[in-house]
Write a protein that holds these residues in place. Structure first.
Motif, mmCIF file in Angstrom:
data_model
loop_
_atom_site.group_PDB
_atom_site.id
_atom_site.type_symbol
_atom_site.label_atom_id
_atom_site.label_comp_id
_atom_site.label_asym_id
_atom_site.label_seq_id
_atom_site.Cartn_x
_atom_site.Cartn_y
_atom_site.Cartn_z
ATOM 1 N N ARG A 297 0.995 -1.764 -0.053
ATOM 2 C CA ARG A 297 0.062 0.091 0.042
ATOM 3 C C ARG A 297 0.415 1.063 0.373
ATOM 4 N NH1 ARG A 297 -5.532 -0.639 0.945
ATOM 5 N NH2 ARG A 297 -6.528 -2.353 0.787
ATOM 6 N N VAL A 298 1.344 2.062 -0.919
ATOM 7 C CA VAL A 298 1.755 2.952 -1.579
ATOM 8 C C VAL A 298 1.417 4.338 -1.385
ATOM 9 C CG1 VAL A 298 3.844 1.395 -2.363
ATOM 10 C CG2 VAL A 298 2.199 3.075 -4.514
ATOM 11 N N VAL A 299 -0.228 3.642 -1.547
ATOM 12 C CA VAL A 299 -0.932 5.353 -1.490
ATOM 13 C C VAL A 299 -1.190 6.266 -2.708
ATOM 14 C CG1 VAL A 299 -2.100 6.575 -0.058
ATOM 15 C CG2 VAL A 299 -1.384 4.685 0.992
ATOM 16 N N GLY A 300 -0.135 6.859 -2.882
ATOM 17 C CA GLY A 300 0.628 7.933 -3.866
ATOM 18 C C GLY A 300 0.523 7.476 -5.169
ATOM 19 N N ALA A 301 0.754 8.100 -5.893
ATOM 20 C CA ALA A 301 0.793 7.581 -7.452
ATOM 21 C C ALA A 301 1.072 8.942 -8.081
ATOM 22 C CB ALA A 301 -0.241 7.002 -7.859
ATOM 23 N N ARG A 302 2.437 8.914 -9.217
ATOM 24 C CA ARG A 302 2.690 10.816 -9.435
ATOM 25 C C ARG A 302 2.988 9.521 -11.146
ATOM 26 N NH1 ARG A 302 6.878 13.708 -8.468
ATOM 27 N NH2 ARG A 302 7.206 12.536 -6.393
ATOM 28 N N GLY A 303 2.579 10.543 -12.675
ATOM 29 C CA GLY A 303 2.662 10.123 -13.430
ATOM 30 C C GLY A 303 3.857 10.700 -14.015
ATOM 31 N N GLY A 304 4.731 9.720 -14.515
ATOM 32 C CA GLY A 304 5.910 9.867 -15.740
ATOM 33 C C GLY A 304 6.576 7.913 -15.852
ATOM 34 N N GLY A 305 7.656 8.169 -16.400
ATOM 35 C CA GLY A 305 7.876 7.643 -16.723
ATOM 36 C C GLY A 305 9.368 6.897 -16.175
ATOM 37 N N LEU B 263 13.771 11.762 -11.046
ATOM 38 C CA LEU B 263 13.358 12.065 -9.016
ATOM 39 C C LEU B 263 14.172 11.704 -7.936
ATOM 40 C CD1 LEU B 263 9.480 11.832 -10.060
ATOM 41 C CD2 LEU B 263 10.929 14.083 -8.694
ATOM 42 N N ALA B 264 14.529 10.676 -8.560
ATOM 43 C CA ALA B 264 15.246 9.373 -7.361
ATOM 44 C C ALA B 264 16.936 10.089 -7.523
ATOM 45 C CB ALA B 264 15.785 7.943 -7.721
ATOM 46 N N ALA B 265 17.395 10.217 -8.103
ATOM 47 C CA ALA B 265 19.059 10.814 -8.259
ATOM 48 C C ALA B 265 18.844 12.405 -7.039
ATOM 49 C CB ALA B 265 19.590 11.359 -9.633
ATOM 50 N N ARG B 266 17.555 13.157 -6.930
ATOM 51 C CA ARG B 266 17.605 14.330 -6.316
ATOM 52 C C ARG B 266 16.683 14.056 -4.794
ATOM 53 N NH1 ARG B 266 14.534 17.589 -10.382
ATOM 54 N NH2 ARG B 266 11.661 17.135 -9.358
ATOM 55 N N GLY B 267 16.370 12.086 -5.013
ATOM 56 C CA GLY B 267 15.672 12.380 -3.354
ATOM 57 C C GLY B 267 14.221 12.794 -3.205
ATOM 58 N N GLY B 268 13.869 12.775 -4.714
ATOM 59 C CA GLY B 268 11.947 12.993 -4.473
ATOM 60 C C GLY B 268 11.103 12.338 -4.852
ATOM 61 N N LEU B 269 11.726 10.688 -4.622
ATOM 62 C CA LEU B 269 11.019 9.763 -4.977
ATOM 63 C C LEU B 269 11.367 9.176 -3.665
ATOM 64 C CD1 LEU B 269 9.721 8.043 -7.251
ATOM 65 C CD2 LEU B 269 12.071 6.705 -7.895
ATOM 66 N N GLY B 270 9.634 8.757 -3.329
ATOM 67 C CA GLY B 270 9.656 7.896 -2.439
ATOM 68 C C GLY B 270 8.440 6.438 -2.732
ATOM 69 N N THR B 271 8.051 6.222 -2.727
ATOM 70 C CA THR B 271 7.406 4.781 -2.394
ATOM 71 C C THR B 271 6.427 4.864 -3.342
ATOM 72 O OG1 THR B 271 5.972 4.457 -0.607
ATOM 73 C CG2 THR B 271 7.998 3.982 -0.559
ATOM 74 N N GLU B 272 5.942 5.781 -3.889
ATOM 75 C CA GLU B 272 4.342 5.943 -5.119
ATOM 76 C C GLU B 272 4.805 5.242 -5.893
ATOM 77 O OE1 GLU B 272 7.560 9.512 -5.365
ATOM 78 O OE2 GLU B 272 6.434 8.891 -3.813
ATOM 79 N N ALA B 273 3.750 4.950 -6.219
ATOM 80 C CA ALA B 273 3.793 4.490 -7.979
ATOM 81 C C ALA B 273 4.010 5.323 -8.613
ATOM 82 C CB ALA B 273 2.096 3.296 -7.848
ATOM 83 N N VAL B 274 4.890 4.783 -10.042
ATOM 84 C CA VAL B 274 5.269 5.908 -11.352
ATOM 85 C C VAL B 274 4.326 4.888 -12.689
ATOM 86 C CG1 VAL B 274 6.986 7.307 -12.362
ATOM 87 C CG2 VAL B 274 7.524 6.160 -9.631
ATOM 88 N N LEU B 275 3.438 6.044 -12.765
ATOM 89 C CA LEU B 275 2.380 4.687 -13.689
ATOM 90 C C LEU B 275 2.643 6.315 -15.039
ATOM 91 C CD1 LEU B 275 -1.285 4.708 -11.522
ATOM 92 C CD2 LEU B 275 1.473 3.103 -11.321
#
Length: 742
Positions: free
Chosen positions: A560-568, A575-587
């Protein structure tokens, strides 16, 4: 039941076994002797592999925790190869262990093929035993064992019995024969290549020589009955996750390797495996003279068999030629037709490695050499001119030289070139640290095939999946010339891109949606190229040894990552390189859904290989670490593919289950396959129901003996021998006419 090719029909009916009237005891005994010869050869081959350790070959690896491949459930690229054979081998591992299973299946090839070729060759010992020995000891077998094509070899051994039963069925001239169908189905259940090899073999036996309508109808019945074994494959093609695509470039990559004498000469000498020019490739030293002797002896024997027993000789001679022509593949005389068949015929992609057709030539050679040896021995015994006897004796010595040349490359663990491997202690330490669980291990270096120090630097399929208790994600990229990979898996492509860019600065966070908990790096030749692992902030090294390193992934990304963001992929990497990616699903193509970045995760557990349970929790997106497919169902809840190639579900707060629906159809297909195989085996026994009934109850009926040949009497007249003794008696009576013991 075995065959007698050169004896007249009347002679084949007797004498018979006392309790099994349908069995010729002499023929059965000779077949059993050939099987025993195969046992001896097989034992001599696998003896060094029976020691403590695991056999690791190019395409045949074993380990302490080898399990059923997920392909059985239609969940990975190996699905088409996950036939009933996989269930049998897994059951065998459960009984005797993975180490013993790895060499037992190789050992099984030798008695099966020896007895099958013996039944096909028929005749006496001087024909059967040389034929059986050649089927065990020839360059084709050596190359395939070195390559680890164990299931393929086992299917070839079963094809020898298919040929023997098909020839016998044609002689019996009935509308349907259960035993050829049973052998054909069994061979296909072991390896998909047997579908094409066995089909061509059956066609040759049917049309040569001079087919009749009944022969053609019997062929149709046999093929239709045996095809039921592929119910599972049909269900698989229609509904499963298929992440492998074979294209035209594969024909070039897997084309046969031409030796010094040219392609056709190489194939005629039963060589030409495609890795002949690669490192760690199987090599069999077979000079020009032994190869020429082998081919000449086989041709001479098949020509003799065509004259004396055309029902067996004509199709075998044709298969010897067809095997070479089709084995040449796209670079042979039938190259254009081969490409067309590859593009048009369903499932013909299984024959992308064209040299496998030479298996038909090998079986035909075995019978031909057996017939030639028998003829030469007869000349040595009966020929009056001394020159003829000496020539025949010299020819026998030359044929024996072929066995002598090949044997050192085969016996005692392929000439001592392959020994069992012992995994390093560091691997066991890593497995102990990681323990068991449903979260995965990502294994690096990212290659499907690679050499290891404990294999003697021989290239083998990456064995991590057979060793560690946890599920393993490893590369499925073949990396052969223009064909870097046959995979169209989204997960594999995602990891490939991450490895190519050195982890992207947050490797742990990026592989967390795949359900990865540990990353294991084998410290072999590419250790320096993976130095970036130590610099990843979301990986913590928990083991470092000279052989391998183990990192624990600190980030979460499933449940249950709850959040989601659009992108590939690119968006996730940035986002991961600058520490802005959490557990949300990238859709890909999806809209953002708070919170971003999301810190939530968990709340899922695996129920089975095809099912998950999502516990009650915060409404939002749930990520399941499985290869994306529309077959994953969570009821009426919408599902999406993530940028990592996994399954995302938009869910409420209630608990629910996620199931892979195609498994329902695959399960039915698998049951139909197993049931059809059981029915065909039972039908083969029913063909002998009368003999089996009398054998079981011990009341074998009197069998009418054939008429003996006429001979001259003292009075100069011809009459049947022992005619006075041949009076017709009712069944079940003794010589005096009284009722005998039933």
């Amino acid at each position: 039941m075995t065959l007698t090719a050169s004896r007249p029909a009347a002679a084949r009916t007797g004498p018979r076994h006392r309790w099994l009237p349908g069995v010729d005891p002499r023929s059965a005994r000779l077949t059993a002797e050939s099987a025993l010869l195969g046992v001896v050869v097989g034992a001599a081959v696998v003896a060094p592999w029976t020691r403590e350790g695991y056999l690791l070959l190019l395409d045949w690896v074993s380990g302490p925790h080898q399990a059923i491949t997920p392909g059985l459930y239609g969940l990975d690229p190996a699905a088409l190869d996950a036939l009933p054979y996989r269930l049998i081998t897994h059951a065998l591992r459960s009984v005797v262990g993975a180490g013993a299973t790895s060499w037992l299946i190789i050992f099984a090839y030798f008695p099966i093929v020896a007895s099958g070729v013996s039944a096909l060759a028929a005749g006496g010992r001087r024909r059967r035993h040389p034929a059986a020995l050649f089927a065990c000891c020839n360059p084709f077998v050596v190359e395939r064992i070195q390559a680890g094509h164990v299931a393929f070899l086992l299917s070839v051994a079963l094809l020898s019995w298919l040929l023997a039963s098909a020839v016998r069925a044609r002689r019996r001239d009935r509308w349907f024969a259960a035993r050829p169908a049973g052998w054909y189905a069994l061979a296909m259940a072991v390896g998909p290549h047997a579908a094409w090899l066995g089909g061509v073999a059956l066609l040759a036996v049917t049309v040569l020589p001079r087919p009749r309508r009944r022969d053609l109808i019997r062929l149709g019945f046999v093929v239709a009955a045996a095809a039921c074994i592929y119910s599972y494959a049909v269900a698989l093609l229609l509904s499963a996750i298929l992440t492998v695509r074979v294209g035209g470039q594969d024909l070039e990559v897997y084309a046969p390797h031409a030796g010094p004498g040219g392609l056709l000469a190489t194939l005629a000498s039963l060589r030409g495996f495609w890795r002949g020019a690669a490192d760690s490739s199987p090599q069999v030293s077979l000079g020009f003279i032994p190869a020429a002797v082998m081919v000449l002896a086989a041709v001479a024997g098949l020509a003799r068999l065509c004259r004396r027993g055309p029902v067996a000789g004509a199709p075998l001679a044709a298969l010897a030629v067809v095997g070479v022509l089709l084995g040449a593949g796209i670079h042979g005389p039938l190259g254009g037709a081969y490409r067309t068949a590859f593009d048009v015929l369903p499932l013909f992609a299984a024959m992308r490695e064209q040299q496998k057709w030479v298996a038909l030539t090998m079986l035909a050679y075995a019978v031909g050499i057996g017939v030639a040896v028998e003829a030469l021995y007869g000349v040595c015994r009966s020929a009056r001119p001394v020159v003829a006897r000496l020539s025949a004796a010299g020819s026998l010595v030359a044929v024996a030289g072929v066995y002598a040349v090949v044997a050192p490359s085969l016996l005692w663990g392929l000439g001592g070139s392959v020994t069992v491997s012992r995994y390093p202690e560091s691997w066991y330490a890593a497995d102990k640290i990681m323990g068991s669980g449903t979260e995965s291990v990502l294994f690096l270096p990212w290659h499907e095939y690679q050499p290891f120090g404990f294999t003697g630097n021989r290239t083998v399929a990456t064995p991590a999946g057979a060793f560690f208790r946890r599920p393993v994600i490893s590369s499925d990229a073949v990396e052969l010339g223009p064909v870097r990979t046959n995979s169209v898996s989204r997960r594999m492509a995602y990891v490939q891109r991450l490895v190519a860019v050195g982890g992207g600065g947050a490797f742990g966070r990026l592989v967390a949606p795949l359900g990865v908990r540990y990353v294991v790096l084998a410290r072999e030749r590419e250790t320096d190229e993976y130095g970036w692992l130590a610099a990843q902030p979301d990986l913590r090294r928990v083991l470092r040894t000279p052989d391998l390193d183990v990192y624990r992934v600190q980030a979460q990304g499933t449940g249950r990552v709850v959040g989601a963001r659009g992108g590939g992929y690119d968006d996730a990497l940035r986002l991961a390189a600058r520490g802005g990616l959490g557990t949300e699903a990238v859709l890909p193509g999806g809209a953002a859904r708070e919170p971003l970045p999301s810190p939530a995760s968990g709340g899922v557990r695996r129920l089975s290989s095809t099912g998950w349970r999502v516990e009650a929790g915060t409404p939002g997106w749930v990520v399941i670490p499985e290869e994306w497919s529309a077959g994953w169902s969570a009821g009426n809840r919408p599902t999406r593919a993530t940028a990592a190639g996994t399954v995302a579900i938009d869910a409420g707060e209630a608990a629910f289950s996620v199931h892979y629906l195609p498994w329902r159809w695959l399960r039915l297909g698998l049951a139909a396959s197993l049931l059809s195989l059981a029915v065909l085996m039972a039908a083969g026994l029913v063909e002998h129901r009368r003999e089996l009934w009398h054998w079981w109850w011990g009341d074998a009926p009197e069998v009418r003996r054939p008429r003996r040949p006429e001979r001259s009497t003292r009075r100069g007249r011809s009459q049947p021998a022992h005619a006075a003794r041949r009076e017709r008696r009712p069944p079940g009576t003794d010589r005096s006419g009284a009722a005998g013991r039933r």
